[in-house]
Design a protein around this motif. Sequence first.
Motif, PDB file in Angstrom:
ATOM      1  N   ILE A 369       0.777  -1.043  -0.056  1.00  0.00           N
ATOM      2  CA  ILE A 369      -0.072   0.098  -0.102  1.00  0.00           C
ATOM      3  C   ILE A 369       0.878   1.132   0.196  1.00  0.00           C
ATOM      4  O   ILE A 369       0.378   2.325  -0.662  1.00  0.00           O
ATOM      5  N   PHE A 370       2.008   1.351   0.666  1.00  0.00           N
ATOM      6  CA  PHE A 370       2.956   2.210   0.873  1.00  0.00           C
ATOM      7  C   PHE A 370       4.085   2.137  -0.270  1.00  0.00           C
ATOM      8  O   PHE A 370       4.289   3.299  -0.495  1.00  0.00           O
ATOM      9  N   LEU A 371       4.192   1.118  -0.800  1.00  0.00           N
ATOM     10  CA  LEU A 371       5.282   0.884  -1.791  1.00  0.00           C
ATOM     11  C   LEU A 371       4.713   0.763  -3.002  1.00  0.00           C
ATOM     12  O   LEU A 371       5.574   0.535  -4.149  1.00  0.00           O
ATOM     13  N   ALA A 372       3.542   0.896  -3.328  1.00  0.00           N
ATOM     14  CA  ALA A 372       2.790   0.916  -4.623  1.00  0.00           C
ATOM     15  C   ALA A 372       3.512   1.598  -5.911  1.00  0.00           C
ATOM     16  O   ALA A 372       3.887   0.937  -6.958  1.00  0.00           O
ATOM     17  N   PRO A 373       3.990   2.972  -5.579  1.00  0.00           N
ATOM     18  CA  PRO A 373       4.856   3.338  -6.651  1.00  0.00           C
ATOM     19  C   PRO A 373       6.170   2.801  -7.279  1.00  0.00           C
ATOM     20  O   PRO A 373       6.481   3.025  -8.206  1.00  0.00           O
ATOM     21  N   ILE A 374       6.556   2.002  -6.226  1.00  0.00           N
ATOM     22  CA  ILE A 374       7.809   1.160  -6.441  1.00  0.00           C
ATOM     23  C   ILE A 374       7.821  -0.208  -6.940  1.00  0.00           C
ATOM     24  O   ILE A 374       8.837  -0.874  -7.207  1.00  0.00           O
ATOM     25  N   ALA A 375       6.408  -0.654  -6.598  1.00  0.00           N
ATOM     26  CA  ALA A 375       6.469  -2.432  -6.683  1.00  0.00           C
ATOM     27  C   ALA A 375       6.498  -2.664  -8.221  1.00  0.00           C
ATOM     28  O   ALA A 375       6.898  -3.710  -8.497  1.00  0.00           O
ATOM     29  N   GLY A 376       6.496  -1.850  -9.085  1.00  0.00           N
ATOM     30  CA  GLY A 376       6.555  -1.995 -10.531  1.00  0.00           C
ATOM     31  C   GLY A 376       8.035  -2.221 -11.125  1.00  0.00           C
ATOM     32  O   GLY A 376       8.269  -2.422 -12.183  1.00  0.00           O
ATOM     33  N   ILE A 377       9.026  -2.258 -10.228  1.00  0.00           N
ATOM     34  CA  ILE A 377      10.475  -2.300 -10.471  1.00  0.00           C
ATOM     35  C   ILE A 377      10.823  -3.730 -10.682  1.00  0.00           C
ATOM     36  O   ILE A 377      11.559  -4.104 -11.563  1.00  0.00           O
ATOM     37  N   ILE A 378       9.772  -4.417 -10.348  1.00  0.00           N
ATOM     38  CA  ILE A 378      10.100  -6.245 -10.500  1.00  0.00           C
ATOM     39  C   ILE A 378       9.106  -6.388 -11.914  1.00  0.00           C
ATOM     40  O   ILE A 378       8.054  -6.529 -11.856  1.00  0.00           O
ATOM     41  N   PRO A 379       9.884  -6.295 -12.864  1.00  0.00           N
ATOM     42  CA  PRO A 379       9.235  -6.782 -14.349  1.00  0.00           C
ATOM     43  C   PRO A 379       8.549  -8.216 -14.482  1.00  0.00           C
ATOM     44  O   PRO A 379       9.044  -9.193 -13.772  1.00  0.00           O
ATOM     45  N   ALA A 380       7.668  -8.381 -15.292  1.00  0.00           N
ATOM     46  CA  ALA A 380       7.122  -9.510 -15.550  1.00  0.00           C
ATOM     47  C   ALA A 380       8.121 -10.549 -15.844  1.00  0.00           C
ATOM     48  O   ALA A 380       7.991 -11.774 -15.776  1.00  0.00           O
ATOM     49  N   ALA A 381       9.143 -10.323 -16.723  1.00  0.00           N
ATOM     50  CA  ALA A 381      10.092 -10.902 -17.037  1.00  0.00           C
ATOM     51  C   ALA A 381      10.987 -11.621 -15.918  1.00  0.00           C
ATOM     52  O   ALA A 381      11.667 -12.864 -16.255  1.00  0.00           O
ATOM     53  N   ALA A 382      11.026 -10.922 -14.858  1.00  0.00           N
ATOM     54  CA  ALA A 382      11.808 -11.529 -13.697  1.00  0.00           C
ATOM     55  C   ALA A 382      10.820 -12.598 -12.831  1.00  0.00           C
ATOM     56  O   ALA A 382      11.212 -13.587 -12.321  1.00  0.00           O
ATOM     57  N   THR A 383       9.478 -12.647 -12.945  1.00  0.00           N
ATOM     58  CA  THR A 383       8.574 -13.459 -12.058  1.00  0.00           C
ATOM     59  C   THR A 383       8.136 -14.662 -13.210  1.00  0.00           C
ATOM     60  O   THR A 383       7.840 -15.662 -12.666  1.00  0.00           O
TER      61      THR A 383
END
Length: 467
Positions: A369-383
């Motif tokens: 909730i607090f880290l939503a703006p940076i959660a996107g640094i994990i790309p789909a290519a990594a998961t």
Amino acid sequence: MNNFFKLKANKTDFKTEVIAGITTFFTMAYIIFVNPAILSKAGMDFNSVMLATCISAGIGTLIMGLMANYPFAQAPGMGLNAFFTFSVVLTMGYTWQEGLAAVFISGIIFIILTFSGFRKTIVEAIPDTIRNAIPAGIGLFIAFIGLNNAGIVKVNQGPILDIIYGAETLEKNQLANQVLNAPSQVLEFGNLGQPDILLALIGFFILVILMVLKVRAALLLGIILTVIAGIPLGVTQIPEAFTLDSFSITPTFLQLDIPGLFKNGTGDHSLFDLVIAIITIIISFTLVDLFDTMGTLMGTAAKGGFLDKEGKLPRIEKALMADAFATTIGALLGTSSVTTYIESGSGIVAGGKTGLTAVVVAVLFFLSIFLAPIAGIIPAAATSPALILVGVLMMGTLKNINFENLEEAVPAFMIIAIMPFSYSIANGIGAGLIFYTLIKMVKGEFKNIHPVVYGITSLFIIRFAMV
């Protein structure tokens, strides 16, 4: 911790459970952005849905961990959110507020079914052939999601995307022409030279090597290494600034419109059409969520070794109740049905065996909730590589199916094929049950079919006929 979660009794420890929880979260963190992206097409506020996604996932997973003591994570379900947006709202003409009301009602139905014990009866009535095919079908489904997210194998959507994302602005004739001119090849191989696809392949090789070498926390370590490798490739993006100023849950919180659902929708329904439409919506939400959850629980539980000698899941009523509460809470917060996630299998493969894994996932969703703006640094290519590998690992139950016997082979194959190809666990289970029941009836083995299976098969036939 040991007394509450019974860590020693389950042959695990605090460190392993935490690592498993982090692994599960990483493999399903994409829903934080994907769910609002889909529901916003129905007119819902993107940022509000993002917060509702994090909160509902956190609450649902926390209930699962504390109540059922299983490492299953929950979040708004893929497929269910698409049905909500593209069928209920954009096609049937209901508002998203009325759609949330239907989700809420389906959650209440789940709670009633679970309290009565009938939901557990449904799960335990499933025959062994179907039960053994479900994990393999889910595994192929997970692998397909991973391959598609990575771009290694992609859906050749072509002009059909305009139908999904721009139907409200295009004329019917124009849509028809686009469908007719769409490419005939449904799936196609990705361009392996693209950085994100290349990173996904590198990540998969890293994971395979770590798993073959039996490195602890291989999935988690593999994801982290892949994220790092994505920096020089330009796939992992580091944002310049972070802010939460624009995030508020108010636009969707408690916005469900139950009276509106039981009025006349778009205004041009007859009373009969209205009744049929509402029944169709609620039955669809109920069946899809019920069997998505059931399939996921049984499939991932089989992989984790949680089933007893009779192939049943202990404390399943508590796991089902956690899912029912999560769906109801999610509708109040402002999101489509919350369900148990197939990505829980990644944490189970990483060693998660108790509810402590789920608690870790819940905490991370709350922190998101607090880290939503940076959660996107994990790309789909990594998961995505982790999803593909989990799919590989879930193929093991195929050895229990006798493919030389068509009575077993046909229902099992329908489950395994329909799940990924229709992008729905529930559709796969429904197809398998229908063929299982028909084959048994043709052979005159009516007494060998559980009465519940007759009922469920009939409901699936009705649902498929109404789609």
